[in-house]
Scaffold this motif. Structure first.
Motif, PDB file in Angstrom:
ATOM      1  N   ASN A  82     -11.358   1.794  13.698  1.00  0.00           N
ATOM      2  CA  ASN A  82     -11.004   0.588  14.460  1.00  0.00           C
ATOM      3  C   ASN A  82     -11.233  -0.679  13.643  1.00  0.00           C
ATOM      4  O   ASN A  82     -11.639  -1.708  14.170  1.00  0.00           O
ATOM      5  N   LYS A  83     -10.977  -0.572  12.342  1.00  0.00           N
ATOM      6  CA  LYS A  83     -11.036  -1.717  11.438  1.00  0.00           C
ATOM      7  C   LYS A  83      -9.730  -1.756  10.648  1.00  0.00           C
ATOM      8  O   LYS A  83      -9.694  -1.396   9.479  1.00  0.00           O
ATOM      9  N   PRO A  84      -8.639  -2.149  11.281  1.00  0.00           N
ATOM     10  CA  PRO A  84      -7.333  -2.085  10.616  1.00  0.00           C
ATOM     11  C   PRO A  84      -7.262  -2.874   9.314  1.00  0.00           C
ATOM     12  O   PRO A  84      -6.453  -2.563   8.443  1.00  0.00           O
ATOM     13  N   TRP A  85      -8.129  -3.863   9.170  1.00  0.00           N
ATOM     14  CA  TRP A  85      -8.145  -4.641   7.933  1.00  0.00           C
ATOM     15  C   TRP A  85      -8.683  -3.835   6.755  1.00  0.00           C
ATOM     16  O   TRP A  85      -8.511  -4.239   5.607  1.00  0.00           O
ATOM     17  N   ASP A  86      -9.346  -2.724   7.019  1.00  0.00           N
ATOM     18  CA  ASP A  86      -9.909  -1.891   5.966  1.00  0.00           C
ATOM     19  C   ASP A  86      -9.211  -0.542   5.822  1.00  0.00           C
ATOM     20  O   ASP A  86      -9.644   0.297   5.035  1.00  0.00           O
ATOM     21  N   GLU A  87      -8.165  -0.299   6.577  1.00  0.00           N
ATOM     22  CA  GLU A  87      -7.639   1.056   6.674  1.00  0.00           C
ATOM     23  C   GLU A  87      -6.411   1.318   5.807  1.00  0.00           C
ATOM     24  O   GLU A  87      -5.937   2.449   5.730  1.00  0.00           O
ATOM     25  N   ARG A  88      -5.901   0.274   5.139  1.00  0.00           N
ATOM     26  CA  ARG A  88      -4.871   0.487   4.119  1.00  0.00           C
ATOM     27  C   ARG A  88      -5.589   0.612   2.783  1.00  0.00           C
ATOM     28  O   ARG A  88      -6.011  -0.379   2.194  1.00  0.00           O
ATOM     29  N   LEU A  89      -5.746   1.826   2.313  1.00  0.00           N
ATOM     30  CA  LEU A  89      -6.498   2.052   1.085  1.00  0.00           C
ATOM     31  C   LEU A  89      -5.734   1.554  -0.126  1.00  0.00           C
ATOM     32  O   LEU A  89      -6.315   0.973  -1.051  1.00  0.00           O
ATOM     33  N   ILE A  90      -4.441   1.825  -0.163  1.00  0.00           N
ATOM     34  CA  ILE A  90      -3.581   1.383  -1.260  1.00  0.00           C
ATOM     35  C   ILE A  90      -2.268   0.908  -0.662  1.00  0.00           C
ATOM     36  O   ILE A  90      -1.683   1.577   0.195  1.00  0.00           O
ATOM     37  N   ASP A  91      -1.808  -0.247  -1.098  1.00  0.00           N
ATOM     38  CA  ASP A  91      -0.529  -0.780  -0.631  1.00  0.00           C
ATOM     39  C   ASP A  91       0.104  -1.517  -1.802  1.00  0.00           C
ATOM     40  O   ASP A  91      -0.039  -2.730  -1.948  1.00  0.00           O
ATOM     41  N   LEU A  92       0.801  -0.769  -2.657  1.00  0.00           N
ATOM     42  CA  LEU A  92       1.382  -1.314  -3.877  1.00  0.00           C
ATOM     43  C   LEU A  92       2.896  -1.297  -3.783  1.00  0.00           C
ATOM     44  O   LEU A  92       3.488  -0.291  -3.399  1.00  0.00           O
ATOM     45  N   ARG A  93       3.509  -2.417  -4.166  1.00  0.00           N
ATOM     46  CA  ARG A  93       4.968  -2.515  -4.115  1.00  0.00           C
ATOM     47  C   ARG A  93       5.519  -3.178  -5.368  1.00  0.00           C
ATOM     48  O   ARG A  93       4.959  -4.167  -5.848  1.00  0.00           O
ATOM     49  N   VAL A  94       6.600  -2.631  -5.860  1.00  0.00           N
ATOM     50  CA  VAL A  94       7.387  -3.250  -6.927  1.00  0.00           C
ATOM     51  C   VAL A  94       8.739  -3.549  -6.311  1.00  0.00           C
ATOM     52  O   VAL A  94       9.498  -2.631  -5.985  1.00  0.00           O
ATOM     53  N   ASP A  95       9.032  -4.813  -6.102  1.00  0.00           N
ATOM     54  CA  ASP A  95      10.221  -5.181  -5.334  1.00  0.00           C
ATOM     55  C   ASP A  95      11.501  -5.250  -6.157  1.00  0.00           C
ATOM     56  O   ASP A  95      12.588  -5.041  -5.619  1.00  0.00           O
ATOM     57  N   ASP A  96      11.395  -5.530  -7.449  1.00  0.00           N
ATOM     58  CA  ASP A  96      12.607  -5.673  -8.271  1.00  0.00           C
ATOM     59  C   ASP A  96      12.243  -5.445  -9.730  1.00  0.00           C
ATOM     60  O   ASP A  96      11.559  -6.267 -10.334  1.00  0.00           O
TER      61      ASP A  96
END
Length: 332
Positions: free
Chosen positions: A207-221
């Motif tokens: 119940n801590k959504p701010w801590d629950e994305r362990l990795i979120d990496l994006r290369v957009d272009d």
């Protein structure tokens, strides 16, 4: 020829009637033709989505996930609502198969959709519409599913599955990356490459959504988004060592802190910030000589780090006597 023209006519009628006009089609149903993987680590329970496409910022369209629930990849002629609605159905207690059937039951465009849903238990449901642009298909394996459309050939998703299964000794994110590299090596998207992303979420919610994305990496272009994604993942791992070093300092375990900082610096020897904060930690723990050698090398490359050092005592981040501070600030 008649069959092809008839099929094309049906497709045009479908697009125009379902989506009204080209502009709304692009805005509401992006053409995210792509290959992707949804996967779960059987040990940690963490879940991931990896995706690559010749489409701008594909990660913001295809990848969805919520800790303690599951992950979803929605692609081809994308129905983006499948992400949020699918997760809501999982939260209601629906299985991935039940959620998928509900989503498709109200979607007139299901023939051109491709979507995969994986839940926290490792249950998976995947759909490849009959009118997805070939080559298109999917494979469901143990705790993972790979899916692809508009591929150069029909070996892309099988090679993707093989690469994922062969990388079982790696952490989840690196495993997902290997799967995508396998897809690309087999031919990938017929149009080439442009963007890619990896999302990893916790298998159990606290119940801590701010801590629950362990990795979120994006290369957009990018001309080589997987190579750039691999570089970013390496940077992420280096900063994990930095964070581990900080935690060790909090516990007054300086040998462990130094080891973690050293690992980070070895991964990125030209990163001044890693050297700098390692040195600041050493200063706070009384190792003036080692820290001064490190800081001198940093100052020689960028004088702004010296200016920053002078400001740290006022915030309590650097705790030195006036004499030692002056010594550090006047290193030459």
């Amino acid at each position: 020829m008649y069959t092809r023209l008839t099929l094309f006519g049906i497709f045009v009628i479908f697009i125009s009637s379902e989506l009204t006009h080209a502009q709304s089609f692009k805005q509401e149903n992006p053409l995210a033709h792509t290959y992707s993987i949804v996967a779960r680590d059987p040990v940690t329970g963490d879940m991931a989505v990896g995706v690559q496409s010749h489409w701008f910022s594909v990660g913001t369209v295809v990848s969805w996930g919520e800790a303690g629930l599951g992950v979803i990849a929605t692609q081809s002629f994308v129905n983006k609502s499948f992400g949020i609605r699918g997760l809501a159905l999982l939260k209601e207690g629906k299985t991935p198969q039940e959620a998928l059937e509900i989503l498709l039951s109200t979607d007139a465009g299901k023939a051109v959709r491709q979507v995969s849903i994986l839940d926290k238990h490792g249950q998976i449901a995947t759909h490849t519409g009959d009118l997805c642009i070939k080559f298109a298909g999917h494979i469901i394996g143990k705790d993972f599913s790979v899916q692809a459309n508009m591929m150069l050939n029909d070996q892309v998703w099988p090679k993707m599955a093989q690469a994922y299964e062969a990388a079982d000794s790696l952490p989840l994110a690196e495993r997902v990356l290997q799967a995508m590299k396998g897809a690309q090596a087999a031919g990938g998207d017929i149009r080439g490459q442009q963007s890619a992303s990896i999302l990893v979420i916790k298998g159990v919610s606290e119940n801590k959504p701010w801590d629950e994305r362990l990795i979120d990496l994006r290369v957009d272009d990018s001309k080589d988004p997987l190579a750039e994604l691999e570089r970013l993942l390496k940077v992420y791992r280096a900063y994990e060592h930095m964070n581990n070093g900080d935690l060790a300092v909090e516990k007054n375990d300086m040998p462990l802190a130094s080891l973690e900082y050293q690992k980070a610096e070895e991964m990125f020897p030209d990163n001044l910030e890693m050297k700098y904060w390692h040195a600041i930690t050493l200063l706070n723990n009384g190792d003036i000589q080692t820290a001064s050698d490190m800081l001198l090398a940093v100052f020689k490359k960028d004088e702004n780090w010296r200016k920053l050092t002078a400001r740290l005592p006022a915030s309590g981040i650097l705790q030195l006597s006036e004499k030692d501070l002056n010594y550090i600030l006047n290193l030459k």
